[in-house]
Design a protein around this motif. Structure first.
Motif, PDB file in Angstrom:
ATOM      1  N   HIS A  48     -12.839 -11.057   0.779  1.00  0.00           N
ATOM      2  CA  HIS A  48     -12.230  -9.998   1.491  1.00  0.00           C
ATOM      3  C   HIS A  48     -11.262 -10.319   2.417  1.00  0.00           C
ATOM      4  CE1 HIS A  48     -15.673  -6.937   0.220  1.00  0.00           C
ATOM      5  NE2 HIS A  48     -15.354  -7.584  -0.839  1.00  0.00           N
ATOM      6  N   LEU A  49     -11.711 -11.109   3.199  1.00  0.00           N
ATOM      7  CA  LEU A  49     -10.834 -11.807   4.484  1.00  0.00           C
ATOM      8  C   LEU A  49     -10.485 -10.811   5.498  1.00  0.00           C
ATOM      9  CD1 LEU A  49      -8.701 -13.977   2.286  1.00  0.00           C
ATOM     10  CD2 LEU A  49     -10.858 -14.620   3.013  1.00  0.00           C
ATOM     11  N   ASN A  50     -10.845  -9.508   5.388  1.00  0.00           N
ATOM     12  CA  ASN A  50     -10.270  -8.560   5.793  1.00  0.00           C
ATOM     13  C   ASN A  50     -10.983  -7.063   6.208  1.00  0.00           C
ATOM     14  OD1 ASN A  50      -8.246  -6.486   6.775  1.00  0.00           O
ATOM     15  ND2 ASN A  50      -6.757  -7.079   5.375  1.00  0.00           N
ATOM     16  N   VAL A  90      -9.396  -4.446   3.680  1.00  0.00           N
ATOM     17  CA  VAL A  90     -10.039  -4.741   2.208  1.00  0.00           C
ATOM     18  C   VAL A  90     -11.469  -4.190   2.085  1.00  0.00           C
ATOM     19  CG1 VAL A  90     -10.323  -6.445   0.568  1.00  0.00           C
ATOM     20  CG2 VAL A  90      -8.381  -6.699   1.951  1.00  0.00           C
ATOM     21  N   THR A  91     -12.331  -4.617   2.963  1.00  0.00           N
ATOM     22  CA  THR A  91     -13.665  -4.156   2.705  1.00  0.00           C
ATOM     23  C   THR A  91     -13.719  -2.732   2.495  1.00  0.00           C
ATOM     24  OG1 THR A  91     -14.390  -6.227   3.768  1.00  0.00           O
ATOM     25  CG2 THR A  91     -16.135  -4.589   3.867  1.00  0.00           C
ATOM     26  N   LEU A 151      -4.180  -2.940  -0.782  1.00  0.00           N
ATOM     27  CA  LEU A 151      -5.177  -2.622  -1.282  1.00  0.00           C
ATOM     28  C   LEU A 151      -4.970  -1.924  -2.919  1.00  0.00           C
ATOM     29  CD1 LEU A 151      -8.065  -2.651  -0.732  1.00  0.00           C
ATOM     30  CD2 LEU A 151      -6.570  -3.082   1.269  1.00  0.00           C
ATOM     31  N   PHE A 152      -3.655  -1.484  -3.070  1.00  0.00           N
ATOM     32  CA  PHE A 152      -3.241  -1.091  -4.330  1.00  0.00           C
ATOM     33  C   PHE A 152      -3.047  -2.112  -5.236  1.00  0.00           C
ATOM     34  CE2 PHE A 152      -0.422   0.380  -7.623  1.00  0.00           C
ATOM     35  CZ  PHE A 152      -0.671   1.732  -7.602  1.00  0.00           C
ATOM     36  N   THR A 153      -2.644  -3.246  -4.740  1.00  0.00           N
ATOM     37  CA  THR A 153      -2.449  -4.467  -5.436  1.00  0.00           C
ATOM     38  C   THR A 153      -3.905  -4.957  -5.862  1.00  0.00           C
ATOM     39  OG1 THR A 153      -0.282  -4.911  -4.417  1.00  0.00           O
ATOM     40  CG2 THR A 153      -1.329  -6.807  -5.717  1.00  0.00           C
ATOM     41  N   ASN A 179      -4.489  -6.321   8.678  1.00  0.00           N
ATOM     42  CA  ASN A 179      -5.737  -7.074   8.889  1.00  0.00           C
ATOM     43  C   ASN A 179      -6.342  -7.018  10.176  1.00  0.00           C
ATOM     44  OD1 ASN A 179      -7.995  -8.762   8.918  1.00  0.00           O
ATOM     45  ND2 ASN A 179      -7.167  -9.980   7.390  1.00  0.00           N
ATOM     46  N   PRO A 180      -7.260  -6.131  10.554  1.00  0.00           N
ATOM     47  CA  PRO A 180      -7.842  -6.161  11.886  1.00  0.00           C
ATOM     48  C   PRO A 180      -8.203  -7.437  12.476  1.00  0.00           C
ATOM     49  CG  PRO A 180      -8.356  -4.089  10.787  1.00  0.00           C
ATOM     50  CD  PRO A 180      -7.834  -4.974   9.810  1.00  0.00           C
TER      51      PRO A 180
END
Length: 247
Positions: A77-79, A82-83, A150-152, A193-194
């Motif tokens: 996820h890194l992000n 994303v999570t 996120l769509f990607t 990305n926070p």
């Protein structure tokens, strides 16, 4: 409608969760180290803003693609955005999402502190809005850019009907990250990305505009995950498994 599972505290002691958290920490650490390090290098060596932006975009695109592939155990996820996007689609439990968020923030802070030490005390550049860009504009920038990300992710890695794109997901996600930095870097800094914004802000002590890099990405990521999962994925014959390894 995707079902969101709360999960339980017992997940924290399960071997697969512990392994996933370790891998997610390593991947996020290496992502932030390369991403922030590239920004520090650009500030140190380049006098041309356009060259510096291109350099940072390429570095982020490459490291995102590689780290997503390398961290397949955790899902890479890194992000936190994303999570959250995957949580909105029912692909990870609420409790495990919280563990991932904590993991990602600690990894970002560790990478940023190490860069500060290794660079001899150079400033870790924190994300801030460009001159003339207001809070509303900044938030909208981050919503749109993170929605694109996120769509990607969903279209190339989550959707069971991804077809010929199967296996190309990490590379394509890296491409969209690089493209978004080129598009929005001069305006909102294109964080998406926070966690990527948190580490440098913590080390530099510069929290200017920092809330923008939470509100915008989390809205964009959550919205993209909810929309794609509920409107574009047909799971009539595909069981929805809450599994961070497969997103």
């Amino acid at each position: 409608m995707a079902k969101i599972a709360l999960g339980t505290t017992r997940e924290a002691t399960q071997p697969d969760c512990i392994q996933a958290l370790i891998v997610e920490f390593i991947a996020t650490f290496l992502f932030v180290f390369a991403g922030v390090g590239s920004a520090m290098t650009a500030d140190k060596l380049s006098g041309d803003a356009l060259v510096g932006l291109f350099f940072v975009a390429i570095a982020h695109a490459l490291v995102v693609a590689v780290m997503i592939s390398a961290a397949h155990i955790s899902g890479g996820h890194l992000n936190p955005a994303v999570t959250l996007g995957l949580l909105a689609g029912g692909h990870i439990t609420v409790f495990r999402s919280i563990l991932y968020w904590i993991d990602q923030l600690i990894a970002s802070a560790a990478a940023s502190y190490l860069l500060y030490y290794l660079s001899g005390g150079l400033t870790t550049p924190a994300h801030t809005l460009a001159s003339g860009i207001g809070y509303t504009q900044g938030v909208v920038w981050e919503i749109v850019l993170t929605f694109s990300l996120l769509f990607t992710v969903y279209a190339t890695m989550v959707d069971p009907k991804k077809g010929a794109l199967n296996g190309l997901g990490p590379t394509l996600v890296g491409f969209v990250v690089g493209a978004n930095i080129l598009a929005g870097g001069a305006f909102s800094a294109a964080s998406m990305n926070p966690a990527r914004s948190f580490g440098p802000a913590l080390v530099s002590g510069n929290w200017t505009d920092h809330w923008v890099y939470w509100v915008g990405p989390l809205i964009g990521g959550g919205l993209a995950g909810f929309i794609y999962e509920n409107f574009f994925i047909n799971r009539d014959h595909v069981p929805l498994v809450v599994d961070e390894e497969s997103y």
